[in-house]
Scaffold this motif. Structure first.
Motif, PDB file in Angstrom:
ATOM      1  N   GLU A   3      53.938  31.213-102.504  1.00 56.87           N
ATOM      2  CA  GLU A   3      55.340  31.775-103.281  1.00 56.87           C
ATOM      3  C   GLU A   3      55.684  33.432-102.376  1.00 56.87           C
ATOM      4  N   ALA A   4      55.327  33.827-101.752  1.00 60.03           N
ATOM      5  CA  ALA A   4      56.061  34.865-101.143  1.00 60.03           C
ATOM      6  C   ALA A   4      57.633  34.418-100.563  1.00 60.03           C
ATOM      7  N   HIS A   5      57.215  32.992 -99.545  1.00 57.27           N
ATOM      8  CA  HIS A   5      58.043  32.491 -99.415  1.00 57.27           C
ATOM      9  C   HIS A   5      59.294  31.770-100.400  1.00 57.27           C
ATOM     10  N   ARG A   6      59.732  31.642-101.301  1.00 58.62           N
ATOM     11  CA  ARG A   6      59.783  31.358-102.641  1.00 58.62           C
ATOM     12  C   ARG A   6      60.801  32.300-103.172  1.00 58.62           C
ATOM     13  N   LEU A   7      60.324  33.946-103.393  1.00 62.52           N
ATOM     14  CA  LEU A   7      60.357  34.750-103.792  1.00 62.52           C
ATOM     15  C   LEU A   7      61.565  35.276-102.993  1.00 62.52           C
ATOM     16  N   LEU A   8      61.690  35.757-101.422  1.00 58.44           N
ATOM     17  CA  LEU A   8      62.540  35.669-100.084  1.00 58.44           C
ATOM     18  C   LEU A   8      63.207  35.194-100.561  1.00 58.44           C
ATOM     19  N   ALA A   9      63.568  33.666-101.308  1.00 56.74           N
ATOM     20  CA  ALA A   9      64.277  32.755-101.122  1.00 56.74           C
ATOM     21  C   ALA A   9      65.576  33.371-102.685  1.00 56.74           C
ATOM     22  N   GLU A  10      64.245  32.890-103.362  1.00 52.56           N
ATOM     23  CA  GLU A  10      65.414  34.119-104.709  1.00 52.56           C
ATOM     24  C   GLU A  10      66.478  34.930-104.655  1.00 52.56           C
ATOM     25  N   LEU A  11      65.898  35.838-103.791  1.00 52.04           N
ATOM     26  CA  LEU A  11      66.744  36.515-103.140  1.00 52.04           C
ATOM     27  C   LEU A  11      67.796  36.952-103.107  1.00 52.04           C
ATOM     28  N   GLU A  12      68.030  35.272-102.069  1.00 50.34           N
ATOM     29  CA  GLU A  12      69.411  35.491-101.888  1.00 50.34           C
ATOM     30  C   GLU A  12      70.662  36.185-103.335  1.00 50.34           C
ATOM     31  N   GLN A  13      70.283  35.635-104.855  1.00 48.08           N
ATOM     32  CA  GLN A  13      70.637  35.391-105.531  1.00 48.08           C
ATOM     33  C   GLN A  13      70.989  36.957-105.548  1.00 48.08           C
ATOM     34  N   ASP A  14      70.820  38.074-104.987  1.00 47.07           N
ATOM     35  CA  ASP A  14      71.026  39.381-105.259  1.00 47.07           C
ATOM     36  C   ASP A  14      71.492  39.691-104.138  1.00 47.07           C
ATOM     37  N   PHE A  15      70.949  39.318-103.148  1.00 47.89           N
ATOM     38  CA  PHE A  15      71.256  40.165-101.875  1.00 47.89           C
ATOM     39  C   PHE A  15      72.096  39.203-101.008  1.00 47.89           C
ATOM     40  N   ASN A  16      72.702  39.742 -99.764  1.00 45.81           N
ATOM     41  CA  ASN A  16      73.503  39.098 -98.754  1.00 45.81           C
ATOM     42  C   ASN A  16      71.493  39.130 -97.375  1.00 45.81           C
ATOM     43  N   VAL A  17      70.128  37.696 -97.851  1.00 45.89           N
ATOM     44  CA  VAL A  17      69.504  38.115 -96.892  1.00 45.89           C
ATOM     45  C   VAL A  17      69.368  36.829 -95.557  1.00 45.89           C
ATOM     46  N   ARG A  18      69.378  37.922 -95.221  1.00 41.78           N
ATOM     47  CA  ARG A  18      68.770  37.292 -93.016  1.00 41.78           C
ATOM     48  C   ARG A  18      67.445  37.779 -92.822  1.00 41.78           C
ATOM     49  N   ILE A  19      66.660  36.624 -93.105  1.00 45.13           N
ATOM     50  CA  ILE A  19      66.058  36.090 -92.366  1.00 45.13           C
ATOM     51  C   ILE A  19      65.909  36.489 -91.136  1.00 45.13           C
ATOM     52  N   ILE A  20      64.559  37.265 -90.009  1.00 50.14           N
ATOM     53  CA  ILE A  20      64.202  37.165 -88.771  1.00 50.14           C
ATOM     54  C   ILE A  20      62.924  37.018 -88.565  1.00 50.14           C
ATOM     55  N   THR A  21      62.852  35.544 -87.927  1.00 55.50           N
ATOM     56  CA  THR A  21      60.527  35.265 -88.175  1.00 55.50           C
ATOM     57  C   THR A  21      60.490  35.246 -87.087  1.00 55.50           C
ATOM     58  N   GLN A  22      59.219  35.561 -86.701  1.00 64.38           N
ATOM     59  CA  GLN A  22      59.061  35.220 -85.205  1.00 64.38           C
ATOM     60  C   GLN A  22      57.936  34.080 -85.251  1.00 64.38           C
ATOM     61  N   ASN A  23      57.440  33.163 -86.883  1.00 65.49           N
ATOM     62  CA  ASN A  23      57.249  32.295 -86.850  1.00 65.49           C
ATOM     63  C   ASN A  23      58.146  31.089 -86.225  1.00 65.49           C
ATOM     64  N   VAL A  24      57.291  29.682 -86.173  1.00 65.81           N
ATOM     65  CA  VAL A  24      57.645  28.877 -85.700  1.00 65.81           C
ATOM     66  C   VAL A  24      57.941  27.764 -86.339  1.00 65.81           C
ATOM     67  N   ASP A  25      57.407  27.998 -88.005  1.00 69.95           N
ATOM     68  CA  ASP A  25      57.284  26.827 -89.031  1.00 69.95           C
ATOM     69  C   ASP A  25      58.772  26.681 -89.340  1.00 69.95           C
ATOM     70  N   ASP A  26      58.987  26.046 -90.299  1.00 73.77           N
ATOM     71  CA  ASP A  26      60.028  25.742 -91.131  1.00 73.77           C
ATOM     72  C   ASP A  26      59.987  26.075 -92.544  1.00 73.77           C
ATOM     73  N   LEU A  27      58.932  27.587 -93.150  1.00 78.02           N
ATOM     74  CA  LEU A  27      58.329  27.214 -94.601  1.00 78.02           C
ATOM     75  C   LEU A  27      59.349  27.480 -95.394  1.00 78.02           C
ATOM     76  N   HIS A  28      60.006  29.286 -94.184  1.00 76.33           N
ATOM     77  CA  HIS A  28      61.122  29.805 -94.730  1.00 76.33           C
ATOM     78  C   HIS A  28      62.551  28.777 -95.795  1.00 76.33           C
ATOM     79  N   GLU A  29      62.958  27.749 -94.670  1.00 74.98           N
ATOM     80  CA  GLU A  29      63.598  26.784 -94.736  1.00 74.98           C
ATOM     81  C   GLU A  29      63.306  25.966 -95.673  1.00 74.98           C
ATOM     82  N   ARG A  30      62.491  26.011 -95.848  1.00 75.77           N
ATOM     83  CA  ARG A  30      61.827  24.737 -96.792  1.00 75.77           C
ATOM     84  C   ARG A  30      61.248  24.838 -98.242  1.00 75.77           C
ATOM     85  N   ALA A  31      61.637  26.928 -98.598  1.00 77.45           N
ATOM     86  CA  ALA A  31      61.334  27.404 -99.832  1.00 77.45           C
ATOM     87  C   ALA A  31      62.974  27.382-100.250  1.00 77.45           C
ATOM     88  N   GLY A  32      63.669  27.425 -99.357  1.00 79.98           N
ATOM     89  CA  GLY A  32      65.095  27.592 -99.778  1.00 79.98           C
ATOM     90  C   GLY A  32      65.913  28.486 -98.959  1.00 79.98           C
TER      91      GLY A  32
END
Length: 229
Positions: free
Chosen positions: A68-97
């Motif tokens: 849900e945290a990944h998905r809520l961050l993706a939803e914020l693109e409706q309200d902000f110019n969101v840029r995610i810098i991640t230390q993680n090597v997975d693709d879960l941010h992208e898969r959440a949208g």
């Protein structure tokens, strides 16, 4: 005009999806010494061990889903110019949208040639000795190992310098140079933190959520939407 929301995410957000953090309390990575599976020297000594290690991590990643945290961050693109810098090597941010994600430490689902400066390519299967690029060079995981430079740091610094709002989520700021990005936050930028383990008081108490990524996002989301313009 939408405000710029910059997010720095760490292992804590992916842990809620079942992604195991590499390093255990005993300092080992899945029962391996860091020097053996996460360094250029380890790859030179025993490349098959290193490839097997990341093949297993890749299989684990294929078995989990964004939370849900990944998905809520993706939803914020409706309200902000969101840029995610991640230390993680997975693709879960992208898969959440999320559409703008910068990976500081590489990506499990990409590989590159052993030659310096080679471009990464998509890779979802196991990687083995004998898998090469078009010129016959052995492929390696597209992971920034200990002792290697972090090539995306300059790009990350530029992103942070333009932040109107900055969110730190799921990281205890133990990994450098990623933790140093805080030094590039503009003076008028509002800083929010979601992490149950971070002990540094780097923002005011109202902006510090000492809880899980999902619970923190549930609490923070309505606040952010009130200040989106």
């Amino acid at each position: 005009m939408k405000k710029n929301l910059v997010v720095l995410s760490g292992a804590g957000i992916s842990a809620e999806s079942g992604v195991r953090t590499f390093r255990d309390s005993n300092g080992l990575w899945e029962n391996h010494r860091v020097e053996d599976v996460a360094s250029p020297e380890g790859f030179e000594r025993n490349p098959q061990l290193v490839l097997d290690f990341y093949n297993e991590r890749r299989r684990q990643l294929n078995a989990v889903q964004p939370n849900e945290a990944h998905r809520l961050l993706a939803e914020l693109e409706q309200d902000f110019n969101v840029r995610i810098i991640t230390q993680n090597v997975d693709d879960l941010h992208e898969r959440a949208g999320s559409s703008n994600v910068l990976h500081l430490h590489g990506e499990l689902k990409k590989v590159r040639s052993v030659l310096p400066g080679s471009e990464p390519m998509e890779w979802t299967a196991d990687l083995n000795i004998g898998d090469t690029d078009s010129r016959g060079n052995q492929l390696r995981p597209h992971i920034v190992w200990f002792g290697e430079e972090v090539p995306e740091m300059a790009a990350a610094e530029k992103i942070v310098e333009l932040a109107d709002l900055f969110l730190l989520i799921g990281t205890s700021l133990q990994v450098y140079p990623a933790a140093g990005l805080l030094h590039y936050i503009p003076g008028d930028c509002e800083l929010f933190v979601i992490d149950p383990h971070l002990t540094l008081n780097i923002t005011n108490a109202d902006n510090f959520y000492r809880t899980t990524a999902t619970e923190g996002m549930r609490l923070l989301l309505p606040r952010l939407r009130k200040i989106r313009n």
